[in-house]
Each structure stands twice: as structure tokens, then as C-alpha cells.
Design a protein around this motif. Sequence first.
Motif, PDB file in Angstrom:
ATOM      1  N   VAL A 251      34.405  -5.788  38.820  1.00  0.00           N
ATOM      2  CA  VAL A 251      33.234  -5.609  39.679  1.00  0.00           C
ATOM      3  C   VAL A 251      33.670  -5.229  41.090  1.00  0.00           C
ATOM      4  O   VAL A 251      33.062  -4.361  41.732  1.00  0.00           O
ATOM      5  N   ALA A 252      34.749  -5.861  41.569  1.00  0.00           N
ATOM      6  CA  ALA A 252      35.245  -5.571  42.916  1.00  0.00           C
ATOM      7  C   ALA A 252      35.693  -4.129  43.045  1.00  0.00           C
ATOM      8  O   ALA A 252      35.529  -3.513  44.105  1.00  0.00           O
ATOM      9  N   ILE A 314      26.636   2.315  27.659  1.00  0.00           N
ATOM     10  CA  ILE A 314      25.829   2.970  28.694  1.00  0.00           C
ATOM     11  C   ILE A 314      24.521   3.490  28.103  1.00  0.00           C
ATOM     12  O   ILE A 314      23.438   3.291  28.668  1.00  0.00           O
ATOM     13  N   LEU A 315      24.622   4.164  26.954  1.00  0.00           N
ATOM     14  CA  LEU A 315      23.420   4.684  26.298  1.00  0.00           C
ATOM     15  C   LEU A 315      22.484   3.548  25.876  1.00  0.00           C
ATOM     16  O   LEU A 315      21.261   3.627  26.060  1.00  0.00           O
ATOM     17  N   ALA A 316      23.061   2.499  25.290  1.00  0.00           N
ATOM     18  CA  ALA A 316      22.245   1.367  24.852  1.00  0.00           C
ATOM     19  C   ALA A 316      21.564   0.698  26.037  1.00  0.00           C
ATOM     20  O   ALA A 316      20.401   0.286  25.955  1.00  0.00           O
ATOM     21  N   ILE A 344      30.438  -3.682  29.090  1.00  0.00           N
ATOM     22  CA  ILE A 344      29.150  -4.056  29.675  1.00  0.00           C
ATOM     23  C   ILE A 344      29.318  -4.426  31.144  1.00  0.00           C
ATOM     24  O   ILE A 344      28.431  -4.176  31.972  1.00  0.00           O
ATOM     25  N   THR A 345      30.474  -4.998  31.513  1.00  0.00           N
ATOM     26  CA  THR A 345      30.736  -5.315  32.922  1.00  0.00           C
ATOM     27  C   THR A 345      30.757  -4.050  33.764  1.00  0.00           C
ATOM     28  O   THR A 345      30.135  -3.974  34.835  1.00  0.00           O
ATOM     29  N   LEU A 346      31.480  -3.047  33.290  1.00  0.00           N
ATOM     30  CA  LEU A 346      31.611  -1.804  34.043  1.00  0.00           C
ATOM     31  C   LEU A 346      30.293  -1.046  34.103  1.00  0.00           C
ATOM     32  O   LEU A 346      29.926  -0.502  35.155  1.00  0.00           O
ATOM     33  N   SER A 347      29.569  -0.986  32.982  1.00  0.00           N
ATOM     34  CA  SER A 347      28.297  -0.255  32.974  1.00  0.00           C
ATOM     35  C   SER A 347      27.269  -0.948  33.867  1.00  0.00           C
ATOM     36  O   SER A 347      26.512  -0.287  34.590  1.00  0.00           O
ATOM     37  N   THR A 348      27.250  -2.272  33.842  1.00  0.00           N
ATOM     38  CA  THR A 348      26.320  -3.011  34.700  1.00  0.00           C
ATOM     39  C   THR A 348      26.681  -2.827  36.172  1.00  0.00           C
ATOM     40  O   THR A 348      25.793  -2.687  37.030  1.00  0.00           O
ATOM     41  N   SER A 349      27.958  -2.819  36.478  1.00  0.00           N
ATOM     42  CA  SER A 349      28.401  -2.593  37.856  1.00  0.00           C
ATOM     43  C   SER A 349      27.951  -1.230  38.355  1.00  0.00           C
ATOM     44  O   SER A 349      27.531  -1.072  39.510  1.00  0.00           O
TER      45      SER A 349
END
Length: 426
Positions: A251-252, A314-316, A344-349
Motif C-alpha cells: 500500500v505504501a 481488477i475486472l471482478a 486484491i491489495t494492489l487493485s484496491t490501492s
Amino acid sequence: MELALFQILGISLGLGLLVGLQRQHDQSELAGIRTFPIITMFGTICALLAQNFGGWIIAMGLVSLAGLVVVANLMKLRQPPFDVGLTTEAAALLMFAVGAYLVPGSSTVAVAVGVLVAVLLHLKEYLHRIVSKIGSKDLKGIMQLAVISLVILPILPNETYGPYGVLNPHNIWLMVVLITGIGLLGYFAYKVLGQKAGTLLGGVLGGLISSTATTVSYARRTKSSHTGSTLAAIVIFIASAVSFIRIITEVAVVAPETLATVAPPLAAVLLLMLVLGGGLYFFKDDGESQMPEQGNPAQLKTAFVFGAIYAMVILATAFARDQLGSSGLYIVAVISGLTDVDAITLSTSRLMTTGDLTHSSGWRVILVAALSNLAFKAGLAGVLGSRSVFGKVALLFGIVIAGGLLVLWLWHDHFQLPLGMFGSGE
């Protein structure tokens, strides 16, 4: 200006180390892991000087280096037992260029180069010892990381495609490079210290490489009684705690402006894990255990698989937001977290960075995925390990999952770090 110069010199050093590593691994007598970085940076310094004094400096530098190579090889032919090395000669040329660069250039950059040369010369035995521990498969992994980051990434288009306009090949592969780099860092720490690693270090390295793979390895070992259940549970638990540190780090890197809001609730769960892990470590079995053999994470197949998983997440995520609103993201988080929490961490970030998801919702999605991942690993321990290790892991992860659910329920948005530490919050 100085930052740009440091970037150029950093690339020069990195490329020199890469070629030098390969040559050192092949036991080249002419130049190795120290000489090639020096030669490369010598060329960079000559090019910088040429901006003020003309291109003849580059030509003279090339002629000088060629002369060194010719002389060294002539000496080698005349005296076969003689061990030819160019480190001192190349260092002398580089330091000459550094001295000349001090006049028109930056003293800070020149001092940094001089220190780097001194460190490279001083670390001869240490660097050679590290290279000696790198096998052919490991070297192949390094070269594949170079392909992943320096060949594939630059040629990918930085444009969005597909439904919802969320698939950006360059950004997707950038995340692949990030995850591969983190895994490779842990892997090489294992290569240097791995077989001597005890319980604590084994868990830390396992978390850097793959906490899921560590869970599988140690759970299986309890079946054959090579590792006590308490020891295995500690390593599995520590690796999972390190995975939370890994999540915060991701996230950082991707969304640093969100850390003031995102980091505290994740750190609260991490603190609970550290307290539980510390208590269990105090009552661990006597003796230390060697780490199981770890696989090199810098493989092209692994990179493509993670890239595909990340793209699907990302698509989901986009589909869930469109059809179900923000609540749909939690369903994606639970499913994605079962196999890979990084995606999911990277896509949410990314969603928080673009403003498509609030910071408050973002950390909750990430935490749900992390808790789902813990439940999945507890299941793996039950299927692959002994009843004893499953009981310990299930109890520990159950407490953490309960604590995580309390954080999701009770945490308020005003519980955040000072904004000045990481940038603005929401």
C-alpha cells in the motif's frame, strides 16, 4: 538535477552488477562482479564529462579500457599461471574520471561514486561468497527478473483496455515487478541464511517469499515428525504476520497518500499477531529447525500467472462495484484472499489512488482479504499437517480473525495517524 544524475548512476551500477554476476558465476578470470560495475560507471562518468569537454573523452576512455584488456590478456598468454585482474586498473580509471568530474559536476555525486568504489573493493570476499551460493537456477531467476522488469515492462502500452476501462497492461505488469521483487528479496536472504535460519528467521523469510508456501512446507513436515507441531505453528504464524507487513508495504508503494487511514487498522491486527506469536515463541519446542527448500519466485511462468490473477481481480472488482456497489468488493476480497491477497491489495490501492474507492472502504476490503487468506491457510494446515499443528494454527488464526472482525466493526475513521506522516487522509 542531482536526483537525475543519481538515477543514471544507479542504472549504470545495476547493469554492471547484473553482467558482472553472470561473468563471476562463469568464473571469468578477466572481470567479475566488482570489475563490471566499475567499468560501467567509468563509461557513465566519461559520458557526463563529454557534455562539457566533447565526445573525445568517451573515445579516449574506450581506448584506455581496450588497452587494459589487451595488456591483461597478453600477460595472461605469456604467464599462464598468472591470475589477471582488472579491478585495480578499472578503479584507477574511474577515480581519475571522478576527480575530473568534480570540476564541472556535482561534488555530492562524485563523493557517492568514490564511496561506492571503495565499498566494492572492500567487499571482495563477501560478494564472492554470495555469488558462490547462487546456483544455475537462481541465476536464471535473476535474468528472468531482468526480463520482467527491464524488457517486458517498458514495451507494454500505458493505456486502458477491456470492459470498464480498467485493464492497463503497463500498470498490471508494474505490480508483477513489485511482487516478484519482494519475493526475490526474501529468496536471496534465504539463500544466504536459509539453511541456518531458526524458527524466527524462518518465519520472516517465509513471509517475504510466500506465507502460503511456508504453510504448506511446514504443515507437511509435521506429518513425517521432522518438525514439532509447536515449532511449525510458530513459523507458519510468523510468516503470516510478515505478510501483513508486506501488505502495508505494498500500500505504501502504490498508494502512499492513503497510509494515514489504511495503516493503523492493519497495524492493530499485526500487533495482535505479534503478541500471540511472541507468547507462543516463548513456549516453543527446544532446538531450531532448518527451513524447507524454497523455490525461486522470479520465474516467467509465475509472473504471468500473477499478472493474470491480478487482471481478473481488477475486472471482478470493477464488475462488483458496477453491479453491487461497494459492498460487492467484499465478496471479491473473500474469494481473492483465498489464494492471493497481493492481487486484491494492489487493485484496491489503485482504486483508492484514483478516488474510485474511499480510504475507509479500502482498508476494510484489504483486511477482509487478509482474514480470508488466514482462514485458507488454516485449512491447508488441517489438510496437509498433523492434528496437533492444525489445532494450534486454527486457534491462533481464529483469535486473529476474531480480532480482525472486531477491528472491522469498531474501528472509526478518526483513528488515523497524523496526516503529515504519510500525506493527506480522506
